[in-house]
Design a protein around this motif. Structure first.
Motif, short mmCIF file in Angstrom:
data_model
loop_
_atom_site.label_atom_id
_atom_site.label_comp_id
_atom_site.label_asym_id
_atom_site.label_seq_id
_atom_site.Cartn_x
_atom_site.Cartn_y
_atom_site.Cartn_z
N THR A 150 -0.62 -4.89 6.86
CA THR A 150 -1.03 -4.58 8.23
C THR A 150 0.19 -4.31 9.12
O THR A 150 0.22 -3.34 9.88
CB THR A 150 -1.86 -5.73 8.82
OG1 THR A 150 -2.98 -6.00 7.96
CG2 THR A 150 -2.36 -5.40 10.21
N THR A 186 -2.73 1.07 2.77
CA THR A 186 -4.19 1.03 2.84
C THR A 186 -4.77 0.23 1.69
O THR A 186 -5.65 -0.62 1.87
CB THR A 186 -4.76 2.46 2.82
OG1 THR A 186 -4.25 3.18 3.94
CG2 THR A 186 -6.28 2.44 2.90
N GLN A 223 -7.12 -1.63 9.12
CA GLN A 223 -6.13 -0.61 8.73
C GLN A 223 -6.05 0.50 9.78
O GLN A 223 -4.96 0.91 10.18
CB GLN A 223 -6.52 -0.04 7.36
CG GLN A 223 -5.55 1.00 6.81
CD GLN A 223 -5.96 2.42 7.13
OE1 GLN A 223 -7.03 2.68 7.68
NE2 GLN A 223 -5.10 3.36 6.81
#
Length: 534
Positions: A288, A396, A415
């Motif tokens: 993240t 991702t 995301q």
């Protein structure tokens, strides 16, 4: 996974995809269906900027209204992404995706039919809300449909579509505005939406985890939405208000307080909007943060590249888009290749390597000048695309893959929200760097160009975009020689600011490379090692 990553410990509960017969639920056809919908949203992120001048002229819109055409969409999208992902987890990603496609296409058609700036802004907000439904649901469908050994390749193609659509927006938008109308920029989404809906109704299969959420954390939704609004709004307005302004800091402090209250609430409710246990997974947290840093460098840097090509080199929007094709091409080629590499070697090495390439490209772009040729620009743009491709795919996969299946929508929203926050932060911070550089150097460049007196303060605003107002050439007493000298002072000041902005982006990319070292393969990949091939 170790006992320190409890999110991943739930991996054995994930359903194992079985070989499918027929069209419904076929993985690669599912990818085509979601890619068409995602393309529509990603294209809209950059295509509309080209239409803004024409909208302003046709609808007699003020500067503030034109800004809201972009900001309203961005705010609605960013604020709603995680909540929209939760809706997909609760009601099914197929339904959420199809509703998002229909709503986005209908809102696009309504914008094209709008006769006032107020209606355009209203439907742009509606567009953002439905786009938020669509994006996390696409990732949730891919996560549930593809087995582990194919998931990275699917995410690679998904990332390729986003990258190509984002970079292709200025080209498509320029052609449509120049040869058709600004309304066509929005009308084009209608047939694309119809196609995505038709394919989705036939192909997409609903997937729901046995322990999917059954309730909604309404207070959590309110707190998170308020926090995201305050954060994104402060970043959007920081350039106008100034970083030292009380309004900027008021919204930033408000965001911090609301995020803190949100975290406190989430630790106490039975079915939280975002279970905090997700972040006990170090790879998910690192992924993240990496997505935020990548978007900071990429979107913040690309913001100035557009001004560089159009205002310093005098290119049209279409020509500037064509000059960015090396970046687009490398993302198209690199994303599926990155998916294959990550499947074989894991995400860590490709992610670290990608951010190192990105850092080198950012450093290379600090050397750009007013007379840099196309070949040199193409080399740095291509290297940037080659560096970004594995990061888009790998980060991702790390985020979505390290979340349990029943939270795949929330992970997809996380995301996308990380990208929005990173892009807004990069544009705001690098914009402040540019503004500071212009303030400190413009007067010196003015004198160096042999111009008398001091520059008009109003000229500083356009200098931050590398532009010389054309009407200045018709000013009383203005000669072609003086106008040329002003242009030189403006462009040299802009280049100095852009160089400093890319230096900061290079530093952020290096930090991101360090963060990337803490990533690892998603839990679903480990659980899916024995899955059959599609």
């Amino acid at each position: 996974m170790s006992s320190q990553t409890p999110v991943a410990d739930r991996a054995p509960d994930l359903p194992v995809p079985e070989p499918r017969k027929g069209l419904r639920g076929h993985p690669w056809l599912t990818l085509i269906a979601v890619a068409i919908g995602v393309m529509m949203v990603a294209l809209d992120g950059t295509i509309v900027a080209i239409a803004n001048p024409a909208i302003s002229q046709d609808l007699k819109a003020s500067l503030a209204q034109v800004q809201w055409i972009t900001n309203g969409y961005l705010l609605a999208l960013a604020v709603s992404l995680i909540t929209a992902g939760k809706l997909g987890d609760r009601f099914g990603h197929r339904q959420t995706f199809l509703i998002g496609v229909v709503g986005f296409a209908v809102a696009s058609g309504a914008i094209g039919l709008s006769g006032s700036a107020g209606l355009v802004i209203t439907f742009r907000v509606v567009q953002g809300l439905f786009g938020a439904l669509l994006m996390p649901a696409a990732l949730g469908l891919l996560r549930a449909t593809f087995p582990a050994e194919k998931l990275n390749m699917a995410i690679g193609i998904w990332g390729m579509v986003i990258g190509a659509s984002t970079a292709g927006g200025p080209i498509v938008g320029g052609l449509l505005v120049e040869h058709v109308s600004w309304q066509s920029v929005f009308f084009i989404n209608v047939p694309v939406g119809v196609l995505a809906l038709a394919i989705g109704l036939v192909i997409l299969k609903d997937h729901r985890a046995e322990n999917a959420p059954r309730s909604f954390d309404v207070p959590g939704i309110v707190l998170l939405s308020g926090a995201m609004f305050c954060l994104i709004w402060s970043l959007i307005k920081a350039g106008e208000w100034g970083w030292g302004d009380l309004k900027t800091w008021g919204f930033l402090i408000g965001a911090i307080v609301l995020f803190a209250l949100f975290g406190l609430l989430e630790s106490k409710v039975r079915e939280p909007l975002v279970p905090l246990r997700m972040f006990r997974s170090l790879p998910l947290t690192a992924g993240t943060i990496l997505m935020v840093l990548m978007a900071f460098a990429f979107m913040g840097g690309l913001f100035f590249v557009t001004f560089y090509l159009q205002n310093v080199h005098g290119m049209s929007p279409v020509d500037s888009g064509l000059h960015l094709l090396p970046l687009t091409a490398m993302m198209i080629v690199g994303s599926p290749a990155a998916g294959a590499l990550i499947t074989r070697f894991g995400p860590r090495v490709p992610l670290v390597g990608g951010m190192v390439f990105t850092a080198v490209a950012m450093f290379g772009m600090t050397t750009l000048s007013t007379d840099t040729g196309t070949l040199t620009m193409s080399v740095w743009f291509a290297l940037l695309g080659l560096g970004l491709a594995p990061v888009m795919v790998g980060a991702t996969e790390v985020i979505v893959g390290n979340a349990p299946l029943e939270l795949s929508g929330v992970a997809g929203g996380l995301q996308q929200a990380a990208m929005q926050v990173g892009g807004s932060l990069g544009t705001a911070v690098l914009g402040a760097v540019m503004s500071s550089k212009v303030s400190s150097e413009f007067a010196g460049q003015w004198t160096k160009a042999g111009l008398p007196g001091a520059p008009d303060p109003a000229l500083s605003a356009t200098t931050e975009m590398g532009a010389v107002p054309p009407q200045l050439a018709q000013a009383p007493g203005m000669t072609p020689d003086a106008f040329g000298r002003i242009g030189k002072a403006v462009h040299e000041t802009f280049m100095s600011g852009m160089g400093m902005a890319f230096t900061v982006a290079c530093g952020v990319s290096i930090v991101a490379a360090v963060v990337a070292a803490f990533t690892k393969r998603g839990a679903n990949a480990e659980a899916g090692a024995g899955m059959g091939h599609i």
